[in-house]
Design an enzyme around this catalytic site. Sequence first.
Site, PDB file in Angstrom:
ATOM      1  CB  CYS A  10      -4.965   9.846  11.579  1.00 24.64           C
ATOM      2  SG  CYS A  10      -3.628   9.538  12.721  1.00 24.64           S
ATOM      3  NE  ARG A  29      -7.615   4.341   5.491  1.00 22.51           N
ATOM      4  CZ  ARG A  29      -7.260   5.547   5.931  1.00 22.51           C
ATOM      5  NH1 ARG A  29      -7.756   6.021   7.040  1.00 22.51           N
ATOM      6  NH2 ARG A  29      -6.381   6.261   5.247  1.00 22.51           N
ATOM      7  NE  ARG A  34       0.224  11.896   7.160  1.00 22.51           N
ATOM      8  CZ  ARG A  34       0.531  13.170   7.408  1.00 22.51           C
ATOM      9  NH1 ARG A  34      -0.411  14.018   7.695  1.00 22.51           N
ATOM     10  NH2 ARG A  34       1.786  13.570   7.379  1.00 22.51           N
ATOM     11  CG  ASP A  91       3.089   1.746   9.569  1.00 19.48           C
ATOM     12  OD1 ASP A  91       3.247   1.986   8.359  1.00 19.48           O
ATOM     13  OD2 ASP A  91       2.766   2.613  10.393  1.00 19.48           O
ATOM     14  CE  LYS A 103      -1.783   1.502   4.013  1.00 23.34           C
ATOM     15  NZ  LYS A 103      -1.535   2.912   4.384  1.00 23.34           N
ATOM     16  CG  ASN A 104       2.195   2.672   3.543  1.00 24.48           C
ATOM     17  OD1 ASN A 104       1.036   2.981   3.243  1.00 24.48           O
ATOM     18  ND2 ASN A 104       2.565   2.422   4.786  1.00 24.48           N
ATOM     19  NE  ARG A 133       0.153  10.614  10.531  1.00 23.86           N
ATOM     20  CZ  ARG A 133      -0.313   9.584   9.829  1.00 23.86           C
ATOM     21  NH1 ARG A 133      -1.483   9.059  10.138  1.00 23.86           N
ATOM     22  NH2 ARG A 133       0.355   9.116   8.807  1.00 23.86           N
TER      23      ARG A 133
HETATM   24  C1  EPZ Z   1       3.959   7.047   6.298  1.00 20.88           C
HETATM   25  O1  EPZ Z   1       3.147   8.104   6.771  1.00 20.88           O
HETATM   26  C2  EPZ Z   1       3.052   5.826   6.257  1.00 20.88           C
HETATM   27  N1  EPZ Z   1       1.926   6.090   5.361  1.00 20.88           N
HETATM   28  C3  EPZ Z   1       2.526   5.509   7.657  1.00 20.88           C
HETATM   29  O2  EPZ Z   1       1.820   4.278   7.569  1.00 20.88           O
HETATM   30  C4  EPZ Z   1       3.715   5.300   8.589  1.00 20.88           C
HETATM   31  O3  EPZ Z   1       3.218   5.106   9.907  1.00 20.88           O
HETATM   32  C5  EPZ Z   1       4.630   6.525   8.552  1.00 20.88           C
HETATM   33  O4  EPZ Z   1       5.045   6.769   7.195  1.00 20.88           O
HETATM   34  C6  EPZ Z   1       5.881   6.331   9.395  1.00 20.88           C
HETATM   35  O5  EPZ Z   1       6.586   5.218   8.936  1.00 20.88           O
HETATM   36  C7  EPZ Z   1       2.130   5.996   4.015  1.00 20.88           C
HETATM   37  O6  EPZ Z   1       3.220   5.706   3.569  1.00 20.88           O
HETATM   38  C8  EPZ Z   1       0.935   6.257   3.153  1.00 20.88           C
HETATM   39  P1  EPZ Z   1       6.041  10.444   8.122  1.00 20.88           P
HETATM   40  P2  EPZ Z   1       3.721   9.613   6.706  1.00 20.88           P
HETATM   41  O7  EPZ Z   1       5.917  11.730   7.383  1.00 20.88           O
HETATM   42  O8  EPZ Z   1       4.485   9.823   5.463  1.00 20.88           O
HETATM   43  C9  EPZ Z   1       6.365  13.646  11.548  1.00 20.88           C
HETATM   44  C10 EPZ Z   1       0.004   2.844   7.714  1.00 20.88           C
HETATM   45  O9  EPZ Z   1      -0.375   2.277   8.746  1.00 20.88           O
HETATM   46  N2  EPZ Z   1       6.076  14.625  10.485  1.00 20.88           N
HETATM   47  O10 EPZ Z   1       7.205   9.541   7.835  1.00 20.88           O
HETATM   48  O11 EPZ Z   1       2.586  10.515   7.009  1.00 20.88           O
HETATM   49  C11 EPZ Z   1       5.168  12.760  11.864  1.00 20.88           C
HETATM   50  O12 EPZ Z   1       4.309  13.390  12.794  1.00 20.88           O
HETATM   51  C12 EPZ Z   1       0.398   4.294   7.777  1.00 20.88           C
HETATM   52  O13 EPZ Z   1       0.156   2.302   6.601  1.00 20.88           O
HETATM   53  C13 EPZ Z   1       6.188  15.989  10.764  1.00 20.88           C
HETATM   54  O14 EPZ Z   1       6.502  16.370  11.878  1.00 20.88           O
HETATM   55  O15 EPZ Z   1       4.711   9.603   7.953  1.00 20.88           O
HETATM   56  C14 EPZ Z   1       5.832  11.537  12.431  1.00 20.88           C
HETATM   57  O16 EPZ Z   1       6.131  11.763  13.794  1.00 20.88           O
HETATM   58  C15 EPZ Z   1       0.023   4.925   9.116  1.00 20.88           C
HETATM   59  N3  EPZ Z   1       5.928  16.886   9.786  1.00 20.88           N
HETATM   60  C16 EPZ Z   1       7.145  11.438  11.644  1.00 20.88           C
HETATM   61  O17 EPZ Z   1       7.356  12.722  11.070  1.00 20.88           O
HETATM   62  C17 EPZ Z   1       5.576  16.502   8.518  1.00 20.88           C
HETATM   63  O18 EPZ Z   1       5.376  17.374   7.653  1.00 20.88           O
HETATM   64  C18 EPZ Z   1       7.113  10.438  10.521  1.00 20.88           C
HETATM   65  O19 EPZ Z   1       6.005  10.742   9.691  1.00 20.88           O
HETATM   66  C19 EPZ Z   1       5.467  15.122   8.244  1.00 20.88           C
HETATM   67  C20 EPZ Z   1       5.734  14.202   9.243  1.00 20.88           C
END
Ligand code: EPZ
Length: 418
Positions: free
Chosen positions: A116, A396, A92, A304, A22-23, A121
Amino acid sequence: MDRFVVTGGAPLRGTLPVSGSKNAALPILAAALLVEGRSEIRNVPDLKDVHTLLTVLRTLGAQARFENNTVWVDATNITSTVAPYELVKTMRASIYVLGPLLARFGEAKVSLPGGCAWGPRPVDLHIKAMEALGAEVTVEHGYILAHGRPLKGGTFFSEVSSVGATGNLMMAAVLAEGRTVIENAAREPDIEGLAEFLVKCGARITGHGTSRVEIEGVSKLSEQTFAVMPDRIEAATFLAAGAVTGSTLKITGARADHMRAVMNKMEEAGVHLMVQGDDIVVSSPNRLNAISVTTAPYPGFPTDMQAQMIAVLSLAHGQSTVTDTVYFDRWTHVPELQRMGADVRVDRNVAVIRGVRKLTGAQVMATDLRASAALILAALWADGESVISRVYHVDRGYESIEKKLQAVGAQIRREREP
Ligand code: EPZ
């Protein structure tokens, strides 16, 4: 709405096939917007989130068709650069259209995704990433407004390693003028797969999969076909199913090299794993031993899999700890597992799990995708019947999970909520 009815205690046997990731699929489908033509993406999982993104692409004017896990996107005629709230709020990852729209059309209006199930987020890194390419970005009335033409290559240091922001910046930079460097880039295989798709379309990217990625802008990308990698989180969830039920299962079509952190922790808990090419055979003793787990960006233990690991360790012998350093408040599965008899206490971003001999079936509620998986895992081995409501969360991110589990002997069935 649907619910799952699970009768625990059935040892599992047989084969669990892994679907496309998915990701990894979501950013690649968004990247198809960069191509003035057709893209054919194979091994795309049949998931709600995939269909939501295809709806977003159609809203922008692209043609998108899903058939037998293959997606055809024709982004020749894009008629809008607005990704509306009604769609983005449901998923998202729709924010992945920001980079491609800005790169190709010099403008984008993308709804803020909102929070979420487990809290805020933020998207500040996505915004800073676009600004690193010279874009003007404002946030008004719940929308990100970005303008910039031409985009100019720049250096972006991501103070937090972010999968989404790395992906968005990569997609914006491939058509920018000049060189872009991403420092502290996300190393997740999903992002590596995105880069491989873009390179196949003619982009010039090096360093993907490492924390320093370089992109030389090109003028346009060409039509390509591409196959999405297997889903490492689904595969790891299946390993957890074998571990929690003390079963021997063969997980087929997996990329064990994407799963090292999870496999190491499973083995530390006493699970036996054997890699045979694209397959992983999992078998486990009657009772696992307690361990400590801390999540981290790839190649660390994935957040995850945090919820699923708590379900597994709730039956282990001794006291385990699970610390989430990526999301500090991703614990909505804990109260539901407690209803099943799990002894879990959360203090800030640390869960302390005291293993119990048995969980008991109960009525529980799915709250988000991976929390749902944890409840299914616990229900597979709990005494008696569990009813898991709101399984749209599962749909999802897990393709036909109840069918796959039924095929290895799990007593799980889907039914309509009365
Ligand atoms: C991706 O989300 C995945 N989703 C998430 O999987 C996964 O939990 C996450 O990466 C972390 O591995 C997809 O790939 C579609 P991040 P993403 O930006 O890109 C902070 C699932 O279950 N952050 O790597 O949104 C954030 O709060 C989903 O499949 C900021 O501060 O995650 C977090 O603490 C849930 N500012 C950390 O970075 C930003 O602008 C990592 O988030 C963006 C993120």
